[in-house]
Scaffold this motif. Structure first.
Motif: not given
Length: 201
Positions: A1-5, A91-95, A108-115, A120-129
């Motif tokens: 599963m890719l980050v952009r998804e 993290v890259g959106d294709g990671a 230990g970060v809770k949210s990671v911006p996506v490039l 800047l095209v998105g963000i992923v949080s622990r809550r998303d996961l």
């Protein structure tokens, strides 16, 4: 599963020149725990979290101190740029999502911006996961079947899901079964993929 998804987009951002109060209100109203900080050109220059914004926002109560000289001095920070974290783990959106999870665990970060490149095209949080892991089996089954239908080699496969484990069945050959397994593993919430005995050796 890719980050952009799985990333959240568009991203809620805050200006570096915003006041602490403005940022607190933004995070509270958007129900988020952190937001990327941008400059006037929209470039990301940091990230600010709830914990960053709480620093210095509650004045000391003299009743909490035995001696007057123990009272802290100095005013609280006024602007976001004073409390933000300038070095941001991204993290890259294709990671691969597994790489993102590893980054969160090690830093230990809770949210990671996506490039994407430097944008800047998105963000992923622990809550998303956690939301992905919490999806019900029926929703996962529907998503797996939809993904299988999108590929000519796997359109004939069916699926059953229990506790996130997908069992694929169908009349395809071993090659198409392996492809179906790869496709199913890309669906959010899938813990594992199995096949009836003899379908894949």
């Amino acid at each position: 599963m890719l980050v952009r998804e799985i990333m959240t987009t568009p991203v809620v951002t805050v200006r570096r020149t915003a006041t602490i109060k403005q940022a607190v209100r933004l995070l509270y109203e958007q129900d988020i725990t952190a937001a990327p900080v941008v400059d006037t050109a929209g470039r990301m220059v940091g990230i600010v979290s709830e914990m960053d914004l709480l620093r210095g926002e509650f004045g000391a109560n003299p009743r909490a101190f035995l001696r007057p000289e123990a009272l802290p001095t100095g005013g609280p920070p006024a602007l976001v740029e004073e409390v933000m974290t300038p070095r941001v783990a991204t993290v890259g959106d294709g990671a691969d999502t597994l790489d993102l999870v590893e980054l969160m665990i090690t830093t230990g970060v809770k949210s990671v911006p996506v490039l994407r490149d430097d944008e800047l095209v998105g963000i992923v949080s622990r809550r998303d996961l956690m939301g992905l892991l919490a999806q019900g089996d029926e929703r996962i089954r529907e998503d797996v079947l939809a993904a299988l239908r999108d590929c000519a080699d796997t359109a004939s496969f069916g699926a059953a899901v229990r506790d996130g484990v997908v069992e694929l069945y169908g009349s395809g050959d071993e090659r198409s079964a392996r492809i179906a397994g790869l496709v199913a593993r890309t669906v959010p919430g899938v813990a594992d993929v199995v096949f009836p005995e003899g379908l894949v050796s």
